[in-house]
Design a protein around this motif. Structure first.
Motif, mmCIF file in Angstrom:
data_model
loop_
_atom_site.group_PDB
_atom_site.id
_atom_site.type_symbol
_atom_site.label_atom_id
_atom_site.label_comp_id
_atom_site.label_asym_id
_atom_site.label_seq_id
_atom_site.Cartn_x
_atom_site.Cartn_y
_atom_site.Cartn_z
ATOM 1 N N MET A 30 0.838 -1.209 0.000
ATOM 2 C CA MET A 30 0.000 0.000 0.000
ATOM 3 C C MET A 30 0.871 1.257 0.000
ATOM 4 O O MET A 30 0.560 2.244 -0.673
ATOM 5 N N LEU A 31 1.974 1.211 0.745
ATOM 6 C CA LEU A 31 2.872 2.366 0.815
ATOM 7 C C LEU A 31 3.484 2.665 -0.553
ATOM 8 O O LEU A 31 3.765 3.824 -0.873
ATOM 9 N N GLU A 32 3.660 1.630 -1.358
ATOM 10 C CA GLU A 32 4.221 1.814 -2.697
ATOM 11 C C GLU A 32 3.285 2.632 -3.593
ATOM 12 O O GLU A 32 3.746 3.278 -4.534
ATOM 13 N N TYR A 33 1.999 2.592 -3.309
ATOM 14 C CA TYR A 33 1.037 3.407 -4.060
ATOM 15 C C TYR A 33 1.064 4.860 -3.587
ATOM 16 O O TYR A 33 0.798 5.784 -4.359
ATOM 17 N N ILE A 34 1.399 5.051 -2.309
ATOM 18 C CA ILE A 34 1.341 6.396 -1.711
ATOM 19 C C ILE A 34 2.615 7.192 -1.979
ATOM 20 O O ILE A 34 2.566 8.365 -2.366
ATOM 21 N N ILE A 35 3.771 6.560 -1.767
ATOM 22 C CA ILE A 35 5.059 7.260 -1.972
ATOM 23 C C ILE A 35 5.979 6.401 -2.846
ATOM 24 O O ILE A 35 7.032 5.952 -2.386
ATOM 25 N N PRO A 36 5.630 6.161 -4.094
ATOM 26 C CA PRO A 36 6.455 5.295 -4.952
ATOM 27 C C PRO A 36 7.784 5.944 -5.309
ATOM 28 O O PRO A 36 7.864 7.154 -5.525
ATOM 29 N N GLN A 180 11.346 -6.803 3.465
ATOM 30 C CA GLN A 180 10.212 -6.219 2.747
ATOM 31 C C GLN A 180 10.346 -4.704 2.656
ATOM 32 O O GLN A 180 10.031 -4.098 1.625
ATOM 33 N N PHE A 181 10.841 -4.099 3.716
ATOM 34 C CA PHE A 181 11.040 -2.645 3.765
ATOM 35 C C PHE A 181 12.118 -2.198 2.791
ATOM 36 O O PHE A 181 11.919 -1.271 1.993
ATOM 37 N N ASN A 182 13.290 -2.863 2.825
ATOM 38 C CA ASN A 182 14.391 -2.357 2.002
ATOM 39 C C ASN A 182 14.282 -2.740 0.529
ATOM 40 O O ASN A 182 15.022 -2.222 -0.298
ATOM 41 N N HIS A 183 13.358 -3.646 0.187
ATOM 42 C CA HIS A 183 13.084 -3.921 -1.221
ATOM 43 C C HIS A 183 11.934 -3.050 -1.747
ATOM 44 O O HIS A 183 11.780 -2.918 -2.965
ATOM 45 N N ALA A 184 11.138 -2.491 -0.860
ATOM 46 C CA ALA A 184 9.929 -1.779 -1.267
ATOM 47 C C ALA A 184 10.212 -0.618 -2.216
ATOM 48 O O ALA A 184 11.201 0.097 -2.065
ATOM 49 N N ASN A 185 9.328 -0.444 -3.167
ATOM 50 C CA ASN A 185 9.423 0.646 -4.136
ATOM 51 C C ASN A 185 8.832 1.914 -3.520
ATOM 52 O O ASN A 185 7.778 2.401 -3.913
ATOM 53 N N ILE A 186 9.532 2.425 -2.503
ATOM 54 C CA ILE A 186 9.064 3.610 -1.793
ATOM 55 C C ILE A 186 10.150 4.683 -1.785
ATOM 56 O O ILE A 186 11.340 4.371 -1.830
ATOM 57 N N ARG A 187 9.713 5.917 -1.716
ATOM 58 C CA ARG A 187 10.631 7.054 -1.722
ATOM 59 C C ARG A 187 10.610 7.719 -0.342
ATOM 60 O O ARG A 187 9.700 8.478 -0.014
ATOM 61 N N LEU A 188 11.625 7.424 0.450
ATOM 62 C CA LEU A 188 11.794 8.130 1.717
ATOM 63 C C LEU A 188 12.522 9.441 1.431
ATOM 64 O O LEU A 188 13.258 9.538 0.448
ATOM 65 N N PRO A 189 12.359 10.445 2.271
ATOM 66 C CA PRO A 189 13.203 11.644 2.126
ATOM 67 C C PRO A 189 14.668 11.216 2.140
ATOM 68 O O PRO A 189 15.073 10.411 2.983
ATOM 69 N N GLU A 190 15.445 11.731 1.211
ATOM 70 C CA GLU A 190 16.827 11.257 1.051
ATOM 71 C C GLU A 190 17.656 11.395 2.322
ATOM 72 O O GLU A 190 18.452 10.515 2.661
ATOM 73 N N LYS A 191 17.479 12.495 3.037
ATOM 74 C CA LYS A 191 18.237 12.689 4.278
ATOM 75 C C LYS A 191 17.855 11.644 5.323
ATOM 76 O O LYS A 191 18.716 11.124 6.045
ATOM 77 N N LEU A 192 16.556 11.336 5.414
ATOM 78 C CA LEU A 192 16.097 10.330 6.365
ATOM 79 C C LEU A 192 16.656 8.959 6.005
ATOM 80 O O LEU A 192 17.132 8.220 6.876
ATOM 81 N N ASP A 193 16.599 8.625 4.715
ATOM 82 C CA ASP A 193 17.134 7.338 4.255
ATOM 83 C C ASP A 193 18.617 7.236 4.600
ATOM 84 O O ASP A 193 19.097 6.202 5.074
ATOM 85 N N LYS A 194 19.345 8.311 4.367
ATOM 86 C CA LYS A 194 20.792 8.300 4.608
ATOM 87 C C LYS A 194 21.110 8.145 6.095
ATOM 88 O O LYS A 194 22.021 7.402 6.471
ATOM 89 N N VAL A 195 20.368 8.838 6.956
ATOM 90 C CA VAL A 195 20.588 8.730 8.401
ATOM 91 C C VAL A 195 20.271 7.319 8.882
ATOM 92 O O VAL A 195 21.039 6.711 9.636
ATOM 93 N N LEU A 196 19.127 6.783 8.444
ATOM 94 C CA LEU A 196 18.729 5.430 8.840
ATOM 95 C C LEU A 196 19.736 4.392 8.362
ATOM 96 O O LEU A 196 19.957 3.373 9.025
#
Length: 274
Positions: A30-36, A180-196
């Motif tokens: 579902m998240l892939e539909y919201i923030i692909p 499942q999370f790290n394969h997901a076709n989702i777009r996190l804010p780049e800074k958040l992704d980098k920190v995580l």
């Protein structure tokens, strides 16, 4: 808190483990539909159906051989064998964290690295990398043969770590959800992704691993913790807009969405990424 987690996973019902698997796929789907990340031009349901076939074979292998994990864990605990049993007495949360780190190192990072080094193992692992449209369903796209030797390495990890069964179930649950999370076709804010990505394996980090050519294919082997890639020098980063999924020696869409063809790949000619 940690005691409650221990008690829950010590007796977690199979139904709850299934809910974690299905619930994770549903949530990230579902998240892939919201923030692909990418607006893939493909039949998402058909693609998912293909990948879920391999998810089912993975489940069958894991549940059929679960007793081996149980026996391995019981033996290690009863004989006080394994790294965490040889360490000085420590708080339960430290004990759990060290155990998770070791299980992730041996049962995920090391076997994944090995799959990219050993020719016959790579041919099984190629089915996972052949997905041209990486999304959350790709997480469990594994040839049944790969599922078997991954479970063997999980057993080795359990014995060497000395992990009790509650820690094994916790590790497996985290491994499923993080994959499942790290394969997901989702777009996190780049800074958040980098920190995580300094703590856990994030979508940007793992999607780099699915880029179709070397050296990116042979990098970012982690599943839960990103520390191992950074520690062993296998971390790499590629900009989102430069990503191309798949493997350059296996880019035929017809083959990549044909169950019979995928099952036969490990027994055919060697296909190394160039």
């Amino acid at each position: 808190m940690i005691e409650n987690i221990r008690d829950y996973f010590a007796a977690i019902p199979s139904l709850h483990r299934s809910i974690i698997l299905v619930g994770g796929i549903g949530f990230f789907w579902m998240l892939e539909y919201i923030i692909p990340l990418f607006q893939h031009r493909y039949h998402k349901v058909k693609h998912a159906g293909f990948n879920l076939f391999f998810t089912l074979t993975t489940i069958i292998v894991n549940f059929s051989l679960a007793f081996v994990l149980l026996k391995a864990s019981d033996w290690a605990v009863q004989n006080q064998f394994g790294i965490i049993n040889w360490l000085p007495e420590m708080p339960l949360w430290v004990y759990g964290l060290v155990g998770l780190l070791l299980l992730d190192l041996i049962g995920a990072y090391f076997v994944h690295w090995l799959e990219h080094q050993v020719k016959w193992m790579w041919m099984f692992h190629l089915i996972h990398h052949s997905d041209l449209h990486v999304d959350t369903t790709t997480a469990n796209r594994h040839h049944p043969g790969e599922s078997v030797f991954r479970l063997v390495f999980t057993v080795v990890a359990v014995v060497l770590t000395g992990a009790p069964m509650w820690l094994v179930f916790l590790y497996q649950s985290l491994s499923v959800v993080l994959s499942q999370f790290n394969h997901a076709n989702i777009r996190l804010p780049e800074k958040l992704d980098k920190v995580l990505s300094y703590i856990i394996v994030t979508p940007d980090m793992h999607h780099t691993h699915h880029h179709y050519v070397l050296p990116y294919t042979d990098s970012n082997y982690g599943n839960i913790f990103s520390i191992w890639d950074r520690l062993f020098g296998t971390f790499s980063y590629l900009k989102r807009e430069e990503l191309v999924y798949g493997v350059d020696t296996c880019m035929d869409p017809e083959e990549n969405q044909h169950i019979g063809a995928m099952l036969k790949i490990p027994f055919g000619f060697y296909r190394r990424s160039s």
